[in-house]
Motif scaffolding. Structure first.
Motif, PDB file in Angstrom:
ATOM      1  N   LYS A 150       0.852   4.009  -2.978  1.00  0.00           N
ATOM      2  CA  LYS A 150       0.514   5.416  -2.730  1.00  0.00           C
ATOM      3  C   LYS A 150       1.487   6.348  -3.462  1.00  0.00           C
ATOM      4  O   LYS A 150       1.067   7.270  -4.177  1.00  0.00           O
ATOM      5  N   GLN A 200       0.836  -1.210   0.000  1.00  0.00           N
ATOM      6  CA  GLN A 200       0.000   0.000   0.000  1.00  0.00           C
ATOM      7  C   GLN A 200       0.868   1.257   0.000  1.00  0.00           C
ATOM      8  O   GLN A 200       0.552   2.238  -0.663  1.00  0.00           O
ATOM      9  N   TYR A 201       1.958   1.223   0.746  1.00  0.00           N
ATOM     10  CA  TYR A 201       2.872   2.363   0.825  1.00  0.00           C
ATOM     11  C   TYR A 201       3.467   2.667  -0.547  1.00  0.00           C
ATOM     12  O   TYR A 201       3.469   3.812  -1.012  1.00  0.00           O
TER      13      TYR A 201
END
Length: 186
Positions: free
Chosen positions: A34, A30-31
């Motif tokens: 993003k 997810q990091y």
């Protein structure tokens, strides 16, 4: 409600000391997603590139989000971020090198484990079957409950009496009704 006022005030009557902001933790994928999306959208590209350089994520997170392809297609042609692109290229190479070393180490450990297992099989085969049977009997004896001994019934308390044949030479009048051989007298 008591204490209710009709005028609107800018301050809330409830203090916010007891309410804490809950921070959401992002997974590695997810990091990376993003900041890769930030690169695609063109939002704060330098910041996004620096966050990707500082990210401590496995190479799978970068591959899953196609970060390298985004860098090649959208960032590299502009020629503005060569320093950041070089740092990311070094980072990807370093991560892949470490992953390769870890994979080779795990493979070597699994080979050592397989070699140990094969060695133990050979040792077990070399033992005679009798030794294996003794080991098995000892192992089963320690894990099983003791067997109950079977008790044979005692027939000594029963008296077996053979019936005697009445002699044919005796006269039929000589037999008495109180004979011990008759079944009704008992």
């Amino acid at each position: 409600m008591p204490g209710r006022t009709s005028s609107s005030s800018t301050k809330s009557s409830i203090p916010s000391r007891g309410i804490k902001k809950i921070e959401k933790r992002l997974t590695a994928t997810q990091y990376v997603r993003k900041y890769t999306e930030m690169l695609l959208l063109g939002v704060r590209r330098t910041y996004a590139l620096e966050r990707l350089i500082d990210a401590d994520c496995p190479i799978g997170a970068f591959e899953e989000n196609l970060t390298e392809k985004v860098l090649e297609k959208h960032i590299a042609p502009s020629g503005m971020y060569t320093y950041h692109l070089n740092k990311l290229a070094q980072k990807f190479a370093e991560i892949r090198r470490k992953d390769m070393i870890n994979a080779q180490r795990k493979l070597a450990e699994s080979r050592e484990c397989n070699a140990y297992i094969e060695n133990q099989k050979m040792i077990l085969e070399q033992k005679s079957q009798e030794e294996v049977n003794e080991l098995f009997a000892a192992a089963m004896g320690s894990t099983c409950a003791p067997k109950k001994t079977s008790i044979k019934p005692d027939y000594s308390k029963y008296r077996i009496v053979k019936r005697s044949k009445t002699s044919t030479s005796s006269t039929p009048t000589s037999s008495s009704p109180s004979s011990s051989s008759s079944p009704t007298s008992q």
